[in-house]
Design a protein around this motif. Structure first.
Motif, short mmCIF file in Angstrom:
data_model
loop_
_atom_site.label_atom_id
_atom_site.label_comp_id
_atom_site.label_asym_id
_atom_site.label_seq_id
_atom_site.Cartn_x
_atom_site.Cartn_y
_atom_site.Cartn_z
N UNK A 183 0.69 -1.23 0.58
CA UNK A 183 0.16 0.06 -0.13
C UNK A 183 1.19 1.08 0.12
N UNK A 184 1.98 1.42 -0.08
CA UNK A 184 3.37 2.57 -0.05
C UNK A 184 2.63 3.33 -1.51
N UNK A 185 3.31 4.62 -1.70
CA UNK A 185 3.10 5.25 -2.28
C UNK A 185 4.63 4.38 -3.41
N UNK A 186 3.98 4.50 -4.84
CA UNK A 186 5.43 4.32 -5.77
C UNK A 186 5.94 4.63 -5.93
N UNK A 187 7.48 3.85 -6.66
CA UNK A 187 8.69 4.89 -6.68
C UNK A 187 9.28 4.89 -7.41
N UNK A 188 9.38 5.76 -8.79
CA UNK A 188 9.49 5.68 -9.93
C UNK A 188 11.44 5.70 -10.27
N UNK A 189 11.01 4.94 -10.97
CA UNK A 189 12.09 5.13 -12.66
C UNK A 189 12.09 5.94 -13.54
N UNK A 190 11.29 6.16 -13.74
CA UNK A 190 11.10 6.86 -14.68
C UNK A 190 10.11 8.20 -14.62
N UNK A 191 10.70 9.14 -14.44
CA UNK A 191 9.29 10.19 -15.09
C UNK A 191 9.45 11.47 -15.24
N UNK A 192 8.81 11.76 -16.52
CA UNK A 192 9.15 13.36 -17.16
C UNK A 192 7.87 14.04 -17.67
N UNK A 193 7.94 14.93 -17.02
CA UNK A 193 6.82 16.18 -17.33
C UNK A 193 7.07 16.37 -18.75
N UNK A 194 5.97 16.60 -19.97
CA UNK A 194 6.83 17.96 -21.24
C UNK A 194 5.52 19.37 -20.62
N UNK A 195 6.41 20.55 -19.96
CA UNK A 195 5.39 21.52 -19.77
C UNK A 195 5.68 22.21 -21.48
N UNK A 196 4.56 22.98 -21.87
CA UNK A 196 4.73 23.56 -23.05
C UNK A 196 3.94 24.73 -22.72
N UNK A 197 4.44 25.96 -22.56
CA UNK A 197 3.92 26.98 -22.51
C UNK A 197 3.40 27.86 -23.51
N UNK A 198 1.62 28.59 -23.73
CA UNK A 198 1.48 29.24 -25.19
C UNK A 198 1.07 30.88 -24.47
N UNK A 199 1.20 32.07 -25.48
CA UNK A 199 1.07 32.72 -25.14
C UNK A 199 0.06 33.41 -25.74
N UNK A 200 -1.23 34.60 -25.55
CA UNK A 200 -2.30 34.53 -26.20
C UNK A 200 -2.79 34.16 -27.68
N UNK A 201 -1.62 34.52 -28.41
CA UNK A 201 -1.40 34.25 -29.67
C UNK A 201 -1.40 32.69 -30.20
N UNK A 202 -1.39 31.55 -28.95
CA UNK A 202 -1.58 30.83 -29.42
C UNK A 202 0.08 30.07 -29.61
N UNK A 203 1.10 30.74 -29.66
CA UNK A 203 2.32 30.77 -30.37
C UNK A 203 3.39 29.94 -28.24
N UNK A 204 4.50 29.04 -28.62
CA UNK A 204 4.96 28.70 -28.48
C UNK A 204 5.37 29.96 -27.80
#
Length: 145
Positions: free
Chosen positions: A74-95
């Motif tokens: 029941x313990x929390x998982x131990x991650x061997x791989x964890x990646x998060x790709x965060x892409x932000x956009x402006x008000x004109x839908x440009x990266x």
């Protein structure tokens, strides 16, 4: 007979002790290169598809993640791989910006503290919220009364 029952119970519990976790969609190195050359939200959508999550407060951000790990009982998982790709956009839908957060560079993604304020003139206290509906409903809609 008793030994057989104990053996069955022990074997069934052993199968439940560890659980393998895999989540998200793996992002290939070639996709990272394509994203760096992309300029708009539509380009990102064509390369990676719809995001796993996105925010709705402030500048728009899309989140893509992939994870692999294992949990014991029941313990929390131990991650061997964890990646998060965060892409932000402006008000004109440009990266606006692209960030890769993972266990290797010791960056994690946390929920933002920004809250959405709802336009409302009604401010209820604790007891008003708890007992406010008493007497507001009738049984006229019920059949058989």
């Amino acid at each position: 007979m008793r030994n057989l029952a104990i053996s069955i119970i022990v074997l069934s519990l052993c199968g439940c002790i560890t659980k393998e976790y895999k989540g998200g969609v793996p992002i290939r190195q070639s996709q990272y290169a394509e994203i760096r050359n992309a300029t708009t939200k539509q380009d990102v959508y064509k390369i990676l598809g719809s995001p796993a999550a996105q925010n709705f407060v402030g500048d728009e951000k899309w989140y893509y993640y992939t994870s692999e790990g294992e949990a014991f009982a029941f313990l929390d998982p131990k991650f061997s791989k964890y990646e998060v790709l965060v892409i932000g956009f402006d008000s004109n839908d440009k990266i606006k910006d692209i960030k890769l957060k993972n266990l290797a560079n010791k960056e994690l993604v946390y929920n933002e503290k920004v809250k959405t304020e709802l336009p409302s003139d009604i401010k209820l206290g604790f007891f008003e919220e708890l007992f406010g509906n008493i007497g507001k409903f009738t049984n006229s809609g019920l059949s058989g009364n």
